[in-house]
Design an enzyme around this catalytic site. Sequence first.
Site, PDB file in Angstrom:
ATOM      1  CB  ALA A   1      -0.927  -0.022   1.206  1.00 35.48           C
ATOM      2  CG  HIS A   2      -1.281   4.851   0.675  1.00 34.82           C
ATOM      3  ND1 HIS A   2      -2.320   5.720   0.511  1.00 34.82           N
ATOM      4  CD2 HIS A   2      -1.588   4.109   1.764  1.00 34.82           C
ATOM      5  CE1 HIS A   2      -3.202   5.530   1.478  1.00 34.82           C
ATOM      6  NE2 HIS A   2      -2.791   4.551   2.237  1.00 34.82           N
ATOM      7  CG  ASN A   3       2.218   6.981   2.355  1.00 29.94           C
ATOM      8  OD1 ASN A   3       2.735   7.646   1.478  1.00 29.94           O
ATOM      9  ND2 ASN A   3       0.968   7.161   2.748  1.00 29.94           N
TER      10      ASN A   3
END
Lengths: 358, 358, 358
Positions: B258-260
């Site tokens: 996922a993001h980050n």
Amino acid sequence: MTGAARLDPSVAGGEGARSLTAGDVARLVGGTLAGDGAVTVTGVAPLDRAGESDVSFLAAARYAPLLERSRAAVVLVSPDLADAAAAAAVRARVVVDRPHEALLAVLPALYAPPPRTPGVHHTAVIGTGARLGSDVTVGPYAVIGDGASLGDRAWVDAHCVVGAGVSVGEDARLYPGVTLYAGAVVGRRVILHSGVRVASDGFGYVYRDGAHQKLPHVGRCVVEDDVEVGANTTLDRGSIDDTVIGAGTKIDNLVHVAHNVRVGRLCLIMAQVGIAGSVRVEDGCVLAGQVGIAGHHTIGKGARLAAQAGVFGDIPPGETWSGYPARPHRVALRAQAALFKLPSLIRGIERLLGERGA
Amino acid sequence: MTGAARLDPSVAGGEGARSLTAGDVARLVGGTLAGDGAVTVTGVAPLDRAGESDVSFLAAARYAPLLERSRAAVVLVSPDLADAAAAAAVRARVVVDRPHEALLAVLPALYAPPPRTPGVHHTAVIGTGARLGSDVTVGPYAVIGDGASLGDRAWVDAHCVVGAGVSVGEDARLYPGVTLYAGAVVGRRVILHSGVRVASDGFGYVYRDGAHQKLPHVGRCVVEDDVEVGANTTLDRGSIDDTVIGAGTKIDNLVHVAHNVRVGRLCLIMAQVGIAGSVRVEDGCVLAGQVGIAGHHTIGKGARLAAQAGVFGDIPPGETWSGYPARPHRVALRAQAALFKLPSLIRGIERLLGERGA
Amino acid sequence: MTGAARLDPSVAGGEGARSLTAGDVARLVGGTLAGDGAVTVTGVAPLDRAGESDVSFLAAARYAPLLERSRAAVVLVSPDLADAAAAAAVRARVVVDRPHEALLAVLPALYAPPPRTPGVHHTAVIGTGARLGSDVTVGPYAVIGDGASLGDRAWVDAHCVVGAGVSVGEDARLYPGVTLYAGAVVGRRVILHSGVRVASDGFGYVYRDGAHQKLPHVGRCVVEDDVEVGANTTLDRGSIDDTVIGAGTKIDNLVHVAHNVRVGRLCLIMAQVGIAGSVRVEDGCVLAGQVGIAGHHTIGKGARLAAQAGVFGDIPPGETWSGYPARPHRVALRAQAALFKLPSLIRGIERLLGERGA
């Protein structure tokens, strides 16, 4: 854009609406006609959405109330519910065992699959020495590798990539965007849905000199006759030997089959299952959604694994196991039941043990 | 179509059969030759499927019975099992530590990877200002975006889409049908298998005015040198900052990052793992299949997560955790053992508590 | 290639750096300016990576120490933390509720999405009777099927396949390599990320004559307005009726939605969720990562399922359930707490029961 769920045969790609009489339907399914045999239908719909030219079916007693309100012209119904259908004034009923299954005979008669047009699109890239059988269809922008072969009537849709030397069997169908790496072997009448990857490298590394060194994977991935594989599923090649999916097995979407796995014949593998390396799944197994099987184990013939089961050992043939870590289903159920009783007992237990100086 | 698992080097895309003598094999793996050094092999196979021109290996003592029946010409064997191999009358043995790992040296010598042909296919779409290094390969129907750059010897296969401004490092290899969104940064010698998506938008919304409003994601997704990513895996871009996959990490199929997220160096992430937003996976971690990690947690350096673990907190470095919710593996095992004893104890407990009026 | 996480707007595809003053930012987010309103910013970054022309935000009290070291020119901060930001000598502060959410207003002002160029690439294949709205974008090698229709300003990127008769709504965006099977209906402003498959055949077979006979699937898959679907997610068509994804729902990557599922409006479905056939997910539900829902159940309006939950029954509206098999979250937590106490109690229990002859 939902509106009524009126299925337009042209949406399903048919050549135009077909129609059947109730009598036709009865003959098709081998059932007994009751009511008006001349009533015609052009589509299939569930009871609560059916229109006056739809055939529907009564799935179970609890749906009988839907009969009252349904506009379906013809309803397939099992013998024990035939009277309910008559009472609901359905114009024509067809009494047959297993009405849902009877749809196998009705659906194709009403919904013609779009005719396949043989021919190789002018944009398809055909490699050196590739052999195309008779009446194949190769779609726009498909890439057929050097030395690959497509059996008679194979259908390789837009943007597929068939790797060097890969063979695709007669009557196989590859939906758009399938990738067959070199090392893939695809049997007759196999169906591969969009985004399937066959014979991708297995996950194999050896830690040496401070890095994960890639172990070449030189085995094949063999998909036997009559297998169907769902969208975006990945089937890895073997490291030395082959990964094999046995004839007649059906695999759902987003499934992972690792290197060196052997899946037997006539298995059903549901969505998002993960099968780790060197697992053996014997004939006729049923794996429900999101099951995970750790490497090197054997799932015995005809075994069934419940959804989300986590398997860390061999599963005996014919048994049903569930849970994490997987246990025979009855054992798992008893453990769960005990677990949910436990909170209310814990305090009493602790007190007892305190009193006993245990 | 399975038949014998005789691996035809041409299936693996090689230039033709190569052969080695047993003496060659011994030299390649740094092992000790016993038996006939002139015996030749042209392929690799497991003991039970090997033919007379195959080299095989004895993986463990429990497979020693397979030696009797094997037709392998040469068998790699560890020192402790060397006598078993001699007794089984294998024509040539190579005694070496870790025979399976020794294959690293043998496989490439027998199976030449298909030579890569530099060149840009005439159907590739190359955007304005895109920079192609020397000796790159760009396959049919690949699309290279404006301002993108491919390092020397990069290989971008059929139907790949390399977004605007994206850089792909030297010697990287993208299999067919990979999508690099604008915001992707791909390092040197990176391997991305078919269907990988890099820098897709993260899952970010804010509920406002009766709807889930999309939060733009403007971070990048950086895949560092020597990373390999399995088929159909998805790596999201960061929302503001970057998502990073550290150098030398290996990711299997159908994984979600996922993001980050920050994944460190030299991690092993197995199939169908899901890593939620802003998780930190430190160097050298091993995540087994279908693990799930909830957002914002840290998996400490060298930690190991067992298959299907559900992680809802930080994991200390070097530890092995398992289960749902994840606990240290020994704790989880004790709890499971206790759980499966519990059903047989429940009735007795209830009776005791009843007597005590507890 | 990681280096500083300095986000170059050109990487995100913007037209060039834009800049805002602190005063601009305050007005954009409806917050209160403190400090130097003329300070300018050209990018967004987290506190620990911000440079002197970045705007950042303080997410929570525990990150306040990062303020001391941050070089951010402007920091969005909630009222309760405004003094901490002033004390840290941040040049300009914008005091606003929910600073992270306030980014909705700031990000688009700094990062212009790449302008979409209307036009149909000369390599796109457009089928007979396909209808293209005004100002559509169709990318290289996309294939639009016979009788399909694209609404005004729809954007169908490279390598997409839009099946026969499929309709794509106004302002919808299909990223590269999306497959819409015939039977797909895509609404307005829908976003489908790379590798999404819509209206693939559901997993339906009937065992007859010694084989799994394929049940044709003739329903549609309807994706309503404002839905966003993550990379490599698969949405199957209905068997007779439709599969429907309700308006405004957001679905993450690698999700599986089976045949005949009805997802309501404004749901959030996180990565790797699996929803089996005929499930009803009512409006406003939140399904965390890797949840699995068995067939034919109903998830009531506004319910929430914790990550990895395994659902085998209906979920009441508004409740939060977790675990396998899923139970109300509090019940699940109590059971887990009891389970981890159990090992230390088991021996005492067994002894007690032994003494009692229980």
